[in-house]
Design a protein around this motif. Structure first.
Motif, PDB file in Angstrom:
ATOM      1  N   VAL B 141      34.223  63.774  63.772  1.00  0.00           N
ATOM      2  CA  VAL B 141      33.776  62.818  62.749  1.00  0.00           C
ATOM      3  C   VAL B 141      34.417  61.450  63.000  1.00  0.00           C
ATOM      4  N   GLY B 142      35.673  61.439  63.413  1.00  0.00           N
ATOM      5  CA  GLY B 142      36.332  60.174  63.742  1.00  0.00           C
ATOM      6  C   GLY B 142      35.613  59.456  64.885  1.00  0.00           C
ATOM      7  N   GLU B 143      35.200  60.225  65.870  1.00  0.00           N
ATOM      8  CA  GLU B 143      34.451  59.645  66.999  1.00  0.00           C
ATOM      9  C   GLU B 143      33.100  59.094  66.530  1.00  0.00           C
ATOM     10  N   LEU B 144      32.469  59.826  65.604  1.00  0.00           N
ATOM     11  CA  LEU B 144      31.194  59.357  65.040  1.00  0.00           C
ATOM     12  C   LEU B 144      31.384  58.015  64.331  1.00  0.00           C
ATOM     13  N   PHE B 145      32.468  57.911  63.566  1.00  0.00           N
ATOM     14  CA  PHE B 145      32.766  56.657  62.866  1.00  0.00           C
ATOM     15  C   PHE B 145      32.968  55.516  63.881  1.00  0.00           C
ATOM     16  N   GLY B 146      33.755  55.789  64.893  1.00  0.00           N
ATOM     17  CA  GLY B 146      34.030  54.759  65.884  1.00  0.00           C
ATOM     18  C   GLY B 146      32.762  54.294  66.585  1.00  0.00           C
ATOM     19  N   TRP B 147      31.957  55.267  66.996  1.00  0.00           N
ATOM     20  CA  TRP B 147      30.670  54.963  67.640  1.00  0.00           C
ATOM     21  C   TRP B 147      29.809  54.102  66.718  1.00  0.00           C
ATOM     22  N   TYR B 148      29.785  54.459  65.438  1.00  0.00           N
ATOM     23  CA  TYR B 148      28.970  53.739  64.445  1.00  0.00           C
ATOM     24  C   TYR B 148      29.383  52.269  64.355  1.00  0.00           C
ATOM     25  N   THR B 149      30.677  52.016  64.391  1.00  0.00           N
ATOM     26  CA  THR B 149      31.148  50.643  64.202  1.00  0.00           C
ATOM     27  C   THR B 149      30.800  49.737  65.386  1.00  0.00           C
ATOM     28  N   GLU B 150      30.527  50.337  66.541  1.00  0.00           N
ATOM     29  CA  GLU B 150      30.345  49.534  67.759  1.00  0.00           C
ATOM     30  C   GLU B 150      28.909  49.470  68.259  1.00  0.00           C
ATOM     31  N   ASN B 151      28.029  50.271  67.659  1.00  0.00           N
ATOM     32  CA  ASN B 151      26.661  50.342  68.174  1.00  0.00           C
ATOM     33  C   ASN B 151      25.672  49.561  67.315  1.00  0.00           C
ATOM     34  N   PRO B 152      24.659  48.968  67.969  1.00  0.00           N
ATOM     35  CA  PRO B 152      23.633  48.257  67.199  1.00  0.00           C
ATOM     36  C   PRO B 152      22.661  49.233  66.544  1.00  0.00           C
ATOM     37  N   PHE B 153      22.371  48.967  65.270  1.00  0.00           N
ATOM     38  CA  PHE B 153      21.404  49.784  64.512  1.00  0.00           C
ATOM     39  C   PHE B 153      20.327  48.890  63.933  1.00  0.00           C
ATOM     40  N   PRO B 154      19.084  49.430  63.832  1.00  0.00           N
ATOM     41  CA  PRO B 154      18.661  50.735  64.340  1.00  0.00           C
ATOM     42  C   PRO B 154      18.580  50.739  65.857  1.00  0.00           C
ATOM     43  N   SER B 155      18.651  51.919  66.450  1.00  0.00           N
ATOM     44  CA  SER B 155      18.618  52.019  67.903  1.00  0.00           C
ATOM     45  C   SER B 155      17.240  51.619  68.432  1.00  0.00           C
ATOM     46  N   THR B 156      17.207  51.280  69.690  1.00  0.00           N
ATOM     47  CA  THR B 156      15.927  50.958  70.329  1.00  0.00           C
ATOM     48  C   THR B 156      14.996  52.173  70.283  1.00  0.00           C
ATOM     49  N   LEU B 157      15.565  53.354  70.448  1.00  0.00           N
ATOM     50  CA  LEU B 157      14.737  54.557  70.419  1.00  0.00           C
ATOM     51  C   LEU B 157      14.089  54.741  69.044  1.00  0.00           C
ATOM     52  N   SER B 158      14.860  54.534  67.971  1.00  0.00           N
ATOM     53  CA  SER B 158      14.277  54.674  66.631  1.00  0.00           C
ATOM     54  C   SER B 158      13.239  53.589  66.367  1.00  0.00           C
ATOM     55  N   ASN B 159      13.502  52.378  66.848  1.00  0.00           N
ATOM     56  CA  ASN B 159      12.471  51.334  66.748  1.00  0.00           C
ATOM     57  C   ASN B 159      11.204  51.760  67.491  1.00  0.00           C
ATOM     58  N   ASP B 160      11.388  52.346  68.676  1.00  0.00           N
ATOM     59  CA  ASP B 160      10.231  52.791  69.463  1.00  0.00           C
ATOM     60  C   ASP B 160       9.490  53.936  68.761  1.00  0.00           C
ATOM     61  N   TYR B 161      10.252  54.856  68.184  1.00  0.00           N
ATOM     62  CA  TYR B 161       9.632  55.962  67.428  1.00  0.00           C
ATOM     63  C   TYR B 161       8.742  55.415  66.309  1.00  0.00           C
ATOM     64  N   ALA B 162       9.267  54.429  65.603  1.00  0.00           N
ATOM     65  CA  ALA B 162       8.492  53.860  64.492  1.00  0.00           C
ATOM     66  C   ALA B 162       7.220  53.185  65.013  1.00  0.00           C
ATOM     67  N   ALA B 163       7.372  52.435  66.103  1.00  0.00           N
ATOM     68  CA  ALA B 163       6.217  51.732  66.672  1.00  0.00           C
ATOM     69  C   ALA B 163       5.148  52.710  67.142  1.00  0.00           C
ATOM     70  N   ALA B 164       5.585  53.855  67.652  1.00  0.00           N
ATOM     71  CA  ALA B 164       4.652  54.861  68.169  1.00  0.00           C
ATOM     72  C   ALA B 164       4.241  55.875  67.106  1.00  0.00           C
TER      73      ALA B 164
END
Lengths: 278, 278
Positions: B141-164
């Motif tokens: 969970v700590g790693e999940l938090f750290g990843w969350y703080t450094e990554n751009p959201f929403p992800s490109t994949l989720s943007n692509d999912y929505a577009a498709a």
């Protein structure tokens, strides 16, 4: 004058309609039916279908003692959650025995030590949300958050319990400095207390402070739930002027950068922005 | 070459020792035994005694879609928790059917709308903590938090999912601005995105952004759990210099006012205090 409740009636009444009206009386009759229903059937009840789970009056001081002990066993979030769920499990058994309360270990120290949401609030919130529907959980948990931000912790009663060795675990019996956090965030709550008391965040005194706070939060959750199911719960928290003052512009004139529902005190983090007010 | 597992072996192996070593192979053999054990006995299993619950590989993209849909049904915290638990329930049934996932409704909007811990992190954290012991939950969970703080959201994949139109609920199919929060706090995450995108916090675009973020968090939780139970999980988050730099003094020279475990970026809230560094 209570009559036995049928399976059909139980399945209907254990939804949010139980919560909405005359909840105290219904809870008292629903609980035995819940236990009988699952034991007689001999099959696991599908918990999701019967949520919110039934509730009956808890003993606030029993839960306070459980929470203090559970804090030392699994942290603040587990402490509050386990205190409430174990009290319900000891009284009513199923379905409360189905939830491994260890699932809330992760909430300790503002969630895995990150200092975000106070774990006692998070754990109590999850327990409240097991027994109330979405709308009422939001109301009750929100009130718990508001109360937390304005009250001094640890409470005088918890300090007195420690002094009189009433808690099952007697780690430290001196009274501890009481501070008001102004925030539901662990980091703010702990840091304010450390500043006020002079104790280090890694000290056993700070741990005992959080154990007493956890017991206070769990006990207050019991008060609110007992009141709610007796039909006498009233939300009293009012968002501070320091927040509503900011939101007057920041959701209208500057709509793009603030969540309107946020109730955390703006000045705690945005001191540098307050110059435009003066 | 798998042999049936006995009840005694199951009860022993379903504890943290399952997690610690060769977890992938054990999980595959434990899961059928778990189902058989509770059904044959015809009695509710005492969930607490068998925690952590057994796990087997989940389909990340299936969970991503579940989370996006569940966000609209019950908010961010429920969205992440329900996605993970419902995927496990659909595959393995008991014990996952015992948890009413609605218990995590309260975590929405940083917990009942207060803007504290991002609900997607809170919900994913609770799910991770159901299947891993306390030490490993803290790590993952700590790693999940750290990843969350450094990554751009929403992800490109989720943007692509929505577009498709891949998501089950097609609310908004345009790509959305990606922002990095630098914080696990809902208020910071949402406000940064609103500032970056120009959309209001109450807009449907902001809701869709949080739906995609919830799907990203739940999907990443699956990646980490699959890796963990396959014995290949490695924590990679490093506390930023801006935090370690502050903590160098604030836990030693000024020990009384900071939690040493806090990893939130100090400058986001304490801008006015940074003058002494320059």
């Amino acid at each position: 004058m209570k009559r036995p409740i049928s399976r059909k009636e139980f399945l209907t009444s254990s939804t949010k309609t139980v919560v909405a009206a005359s909840a105290g009386a219904l809870a008292a009759s629903v609980l035995p039916a819940m236990g009988g229903q699952s034991l007689k059937a001999g099959l696991p009840t599908t918990a999701a279908s019967t949520w919110p789970w039934p509730y009956a009056t808890l003993d606030r001081e029993d839960v306070r003692k459980r929470a203090h002990k559970a804090y030392y066993e699994g942290g603040c979030c587990y402490g509050a959650f386990h205190a409430l769920i174990s009290a319900l499990a000891d009284t009513h058994g199923d379905p409360y025995t189905r939830v491994p309360t260890q699932m809330m270990y992760y909430g300790e120290g503002g969630a895995v030590g990150w200092g975000t949401l106070c774990g006692a609030l998070n754990g109590a919130g999850a327990a409240i949300a097991l027994v109330t529907d979405r709308t009422n959980a939001r109301l009750i948990v929100g009130e718990l958050f508001g109360w937390y931000t304005e009250n001094p912790f640890p409470s005088t009663l918890s300090n007195d319990y420690a002094a009189a060795h009433v808690f099952p675990l007697n780690k430290y019996d001196k009274p501890l400095q009481q501070t008001v956090s102004g925030s539901p965030l662990c980091h703010v709550s702990v840091s304010n207390w450390c500043t006020g008391s002079g104790f280090n965040a890694t000290s056993p005194e700070r741990a005992e402070r959080c154990a007493r706070l956890t017991s206070d939060v769990a006990a207050h959750a019991v008060d609110m739930l007992n009141d709610f199911f007796a039909g006498r719960f009233r939300a009293s928290f009012v968002t501070p002027d320091s927040v509503t003052g900011c939101m007057g512009c920041h959701t209208a004139v500057h709509p793009g950068n603030v969540q309107p529902s946020v109730k955390m005190d703006c000045q705690q983090c945005h001191k540098e922005n307050f110059q435009h007010l003066y």
